[in-house]
Design a protein around this motif. Structure first.
Motif, PDB file in Angstrom:
ATOM      1  N   GLY A 156       4.368   9.192  -2.942  1.00  0.00           N
ATOM      2  CA  GLY A 156       3.072   9.192  -3.022  1.00  0.00           C
ATOM      3  C   GLY A 156       2.379  10.674  -3.281  1.00  0.00           C
ATOM      4  N   PHE A 157       2.908  11.572  -2.631  1.00  0.00           N
ATOM      5  CA  PHE A 157       2.435  13.184  -2.657  1.00  0.00           C
ATOM      6  C   PHE A 157       2.675  13.513  -4.218  1.00  0.00           C
ATOM      7  CE2 PHE A 157       2.364  12.990   2.074  1.00  0.00           C
ATOM      8  CZ  PHE A 157       0.919  13.621   2.137  1.00  0.00           C
ATOM      9  N   SER A 158       3.889  13.354  -4.609  1.00  0.00           N
ATOM     10  CA  SER A 158       4.130  13.868  -5.910  1.00  0.00           C
ATOM     11  C   SER A 158       3.107  13.032  -7.093  1.00  0.00           C
ATOM     12  CB  SER A 158       5.500  13.196  -6.407  1.00  0.00           C
ATOM     13  OG  SER A 158       6.647  13.925  -5.691  1.00  0.00           O
ATOM     14  N   ALA A 159       2.918  11.627  -6.741  1.00  0.00           N
ATOM     15  CA  ALA A 159       1.885  10.873  -7.661  1.00  0.00           C
ATOM     16  C   ALA A 159       0.488  11.525  -7.517  1.00  0.00           C
ATOM     17  CB  ALA A 159       1.932   9.425  -7.470  1.00  0.00           C
ATOM     18  N   PRO A 176      -5.316  10.126  -7.598  1.00  0.00           N
ATOM     19  CA  PRO A 176      -5.289   9.063  -6.508  1.00  0.00           C
ATOM     20  C   PRO A 176      -5.261   7.777  -7.225  1.00  0.00           C
ATOM     21  CG  PRO A 176      -7.398  10.191  -6.695  1.00  0.00           C
ATOM     22  CD  PRO A 176      -6.574  10.872  -7.504  1.00  0.00           C
ATOM     23  N   ALA A 177      -5.487   7.337  -8.427  1.00  0.00           N
ATOM     24  CA  ALA A 177      -5.137   6.188  -9.256  1.00  0.00           C
ATOM     25  C   ALA A 177      -3.864   5.655  -8.976  1.00  0.00           C
ATOM     26  CB  ALA A 177      -5.592   6.229 -10.789  1.00  0.00           C
ATOM     27  N   ALA A 178      -3.126   6.802  -9.072  1.00  0.00           N
ATOM     28  CA  ALA A 178      -1.466   6.295  -8.836  1.00  0.00           C
ATOM     29  C   ALA A 178      -1.149   6.023  -7.736  1.00  0.00           C
ATOM     30  CB  ALA A 178      -0.664   7.557  -9.370  1.00  0.00           C
ATOM     31  N   LEU A 179      -1.872   5.973  -6.513  1.00  0.00           N
ATOM     32  CA  LEU A 179      -1.487   5.579  -5.161  1.00  0.00           C
ATOM     33  C   LEU A 179      -1.694   4.125  -4.919  1.00  0.00           C
ATOM     34  CD1 LEU A 179      -2.865   8.510  -3.522  1.00  0.00           C
ATOM     35  CD2 LEU A 179      -0.783   8.395  -4.216  1.00  0.00           C
ATOM     36  N   LYS A 180      -0.951   3.443  -5.654  1.00  0.00           N
ATOM     37  CA  LYS A 180      -1.149   2.028  -5.574  1.00  0.00           C
ATOM     38  C   LYS A 180       0.414   1.331  -5.552  1.00  0.00           C
ATOM     39  CE  LYS A 180      -5.396   1.451  -7.931  1.00  0.00           C
ATOM     40  NZ  LYS A 180      -5.998   1.308  -9.098  1.00  0.00           N
ATOM     41  N   ALA A 181       0.713   0.168  -5.214  1.00  0.00           N
ATOM     42  CA  ALA A 181       2.064  -0.344  -4.966  1.00  0.00           C
ATOM     43  C   ALA A 181       2.807  -0.332  -6.252  1.00  0.00           C
ATOM     44  CB  ALA A 181       1.909  -1.662  -4.239  1.00  0.00           C
ATOM     45  N   GLU A 182       2.119  -1.060  -7.273  1.00  0.00           N
ATOM     46  CA  GLU A 182       2.830  -1.073  -8.582  1.00  0.00           C
ATOM     47  C   GLU A 182       3.293   0.021  -9.236  1.00  0.00           C
ATOM     48  OE1 GLU A 182       3.111  -4.053 -12.253  1.00  0.00           O
ATOM     49  OE2 GLU A 182       2.105  -4.343 -10.551  1.00  0.00           O
ATOM     50  N   PRO A 183       2.476   1.036  -9.473  1.00  0.00           N
ATOM     51  CA  PRO A 183       2.846   2.479 -10.048  1.00  0.00           C
ATOM     52  C   PRO A 183       3.608   3.202  -9.290  1.00  0.00           C
ATOM     53  CG  PRO A 183       0.240   2.258  -9.790  1.00  0.00           C
ATOM     54  CD  PRO A 183       0.744   0.918  -9.144  1.00  0.00           C
ATOM     55  N   HIS A 241       7.071  -1.507   4.412  1.00  0.00           N
ATOM     56  CA  HIS A 241       7.114  -0.368   5.022  1.00  0.00           C
ATOM     57  C   HIS A 241       5.366  -0.401   5.144  1.00  0.00           C
ATOM     58  CE1 HIS A 241      10.835   1.306   4.789  1.00  0.00           C
ATOM     59  NE2 HIS A 241      10.977   1.289   3.656  1.00  0.00           N
ATOM     60  N   PHE A 242       4.524  -0.885   4.473  1.00  0.00           N
ATOM     61  CA  PHE A 242       3.013  -0.786   4.678  1.00  0.00           C
ATOM     62  C   PHE A 242       2.364  -2.256   4.584  1.00  0.00           C
ATOM     63  CE2 PHE A 242       5.038   2.992   2.801  1.00  0.00           C
ATOM     64  CZ  PHE A 242       4.484   4.172   3.763  1.00  0.00           C
ATOM     65  N   ASP A 243       1.382  -2.413   5.279  1.00  0.00           N
ATOM     66  CA  ASP A 243       0.551  -3.638   5.231  1.00  0.00           C
ATOM     67  C   ASP A 243       0.002  -3.880   4.128  1.00  0.00           C
ATOM     68  OD1 ASP A 243       1.588  -4.369   7.867  1.00  0.00           O
ATOM     69  OD2 ASP A 243      -0.334  -3.723   8.882  1.00  0.00           O
ATOM     70  N   ASP A 244      -0.481  -2.867   3.588  1.00  0.00           N
ATOM     71  CA  ASP A 244      -1.332  -2.649   2.175  1.00  0.00           C
ATOM     72  C   ASP A 244      -1.683  -1.336   1.667  1.00  0.00           C
ATOM     73  OD1 ASP A 244      -3.325  -1.931   3.963  1.00  0.00           O
ATOM     74  OD2 ASP A 244      -4.338  -3.670   4.040  1.00  0.00           O
ATOM     75  N   VAL A 245      -2.405  -1.238   0.794  1.00  0.00           N
ATOM     76  CA  VAL A 245      -2.434  -0.099   0.195  1.00  0.00           C
ATOM     77  C   VAL A 245      -3.263   0.844   1.068  1.00  0.00           C
ATOM     78  CG1 VAL A 245      -3.563   1.362  -2.083  1.00  0.00           C
ATOM     79  CG2 VAL A 245      -2.274  -0.525  -2.343  1.00  0.00           C
ATOM     80  N   PRO A 246      -4.280   0.572   1.515  1.00  0.00           N
ATOM     81  CA  PRO A 246      -5.122   1.259   2.578  1.00  0.00           C
ATOM     82  C   PRO A 246      -4.438   1.830   3.762  1.00  0.00           C
ATOM     83  CG  PRO A 246      -6.749  -0.535   2.026  1.00  0.00           C
ATOM     84  CD  PRO A 246      -5.308  -0.741   1.314  1.00  0.00           C
ATOM     85  N   ALA A 247      -3.636   0.971   4.226  1.00  0.00           N
ATOM     86  CA  ALA A 247      -2.544   1.477   5.079  1.00  0.00           C
ATOM     87  C   ALA A 247      -1.583   2.533   4.821  1.00  0.00           C
ATOM     88  CB  ALA A 247      -1.650   0.315   5.963  1.00  0.00           C
ATOM     89  N   TYR A 248      -1.023   2.361   3.409  1.00  0.00           N
ATOM     90  CA  TYR A 248      -0.360   3.467   2.865  1.00  0.00           C
ATOM     91  C   TYR A 248      -1.185   4.835   2.607  1.00  0.00           C
ATOM     92  CZ  TYR A 248       2.302   5.800  -0.813  1.00  0.00           C
ATOM     93  OH  TYR A 248       2.812   6.781  -1.455  1.00  0.00           O
ATOM     94  N   VAL A 271       7.644  17.279   3.023  1.00  0.00           N
ATOM     95  CA  VAL A 271       7.321  15.558   2.817  1.00  0.00           C
ATOM     96  C   VAL A 271       7.452  15.505   1.272  1.00  0.00           C
ATOM     97  CG1 VAL A 271       6.071  13.522   2.728  1.00  0.00           C
ATOM     98  CG2 VAL A 271       6.501  14.929   5.030  1.00  0.00           C
ATOM     99  N   THR A 272       6.559  16.514   0.586  1.00  0.00           N
ATOM    100  CA  THR A 272       6.320  16.345  -0.877  1.00  0.00           C
ATOM    101  C   THR A 272       7.566  16.861  -1.587  1.00  0.00           C
ATOM    102  OG1 THR A 272       5.192  18.476  -0.919  1.00  0.00           O
ATOM    103  CG2 THR A 272       3.819  16.480  -0.509  1.00  0.00           C
ATOM    104  N   ASP A 273       8.459  17.767  -0.896  1.00  0.00           N
ATOM    105  CA  ASP A 273       9.679  18.504  -1.565  1.00  0.00           C
ATOM    106  C   ASP A 273       9.017  19.162  -2.912  1.00  0.00           C
ATOM    107  OD1 ASP A 273      11.660  17.537   0.010  1.00  0.00           O
ATOM    108  OD2 ASP A 273      11.753  15.741  -1.135  1.00  0.00           O
ATOM    109  N   HIS A 274       7.833  19.571  -2.850  1.00  0.00           N
ATOM    110  CA  HIS A 274       7.334  20.551  -3.942  1.00  0.00           C
ATOM    111  C   HIS A 274       6.157  21.065  -3.732  1.00  0.00           C
ATOM    112  CE1 HIS A 274       7.570  16.422  -5.498  1.00  0.00           C
ATOM    113  NE2 HIS A 274       6.791  16.451  -6.428  1.00  0.00           N
TER     114      HIS A 274
END
Length: 183
Positions: free
Chosen positions: A16-19, A25-32, A47-54, A98-101
């Motif tokens: 998520g941080f890499s995305a 932020p548009a990349a912070l969804k389950a499918e992408p 791991h996450f109930d939904d995208v807002p929890a993520y 966490v982001t490794d970069h």
């Protein structure tokens, strides 16, 4: 048949941080994110109930990483002036395990421009940073709270500069020295 290693919550946060850094932020969804990790959305929802929890987990991680260097600096430096100087240099310039970069701070701030919940979290972290800077300035004999905002704002601004101009050590050290000379 090769068996794929089960992804952890940390793997999803790192992705998520890499995305966020690379695609916004548009990349912070389950499918992408699942495509990025070459897995299914089912792993995300394990791991996450939904995208807002993520999103909340990403922000919790960012907040913890953004604030943890502050305690270390306060412990390591011998006096208010040294603490203030180092905080000025590193308050928004930290490496993220966490982001490794790269530091996610600029990407989180950009995300906050279009999302009120993210903006509230950034405001909370900045408020804690400002309180700490204000206290250290006061301990150093500087009572004008505007200087804390100048230091924080300068550090944030330097983070948006390209390449080597992003280095905060020299310029922020000079700014803090200048402010301390006002005593």
């Amino acid at each position: 048949m090769t068996r794929q290693t089960r992804l952890s919550k940390s793997d999803w946060l790192t992705a998520g941080f890499s995305a966020l850094i690379q695609d916004g932020p548009a990349a912070l969804k389950a499918e992408p994110l699942a495509r990025r990790l070459n897995t299914t959305k089912g792993s995300f929802y394990w791991h996450f109930d939904d995208v807002p929890a993520y999103h909340g987990a990403l922000l919790d991680t960012w907040e913890a990483e953004a604030l943890s260097p502050l305690a270390k600096i306060l412990e390591e430096e011998p006096n208010s002036g040294a603490k203030l100087r180092r905080l000025g240099q590193q308050i928004t310039d930290y490496s993220s395990p966490v982001t490794d970069h790269e530091n996610p701070e600029p990407a989180v701030r950009a995300w906050a421009q279009g999302d009120d919940k993210v903006a509230q979290r950034v405001e909370k972290v900045d408020g804690l940073r400002l309180n700490l800077l204000t206290e250290l300035l006061r301990d150093s004999g500087i009572t004008n709270p505007d200087w804390a905002r100048v230091i924080l704002g300068s550090t944030i601004g330097i983070q948006s500069l390209p390449g080597k101009a992003r280095d905060t050590i020299g310029p922020m050290g000079s700014l803090v020295d200048l402010v301390l000379a006002l005593r």
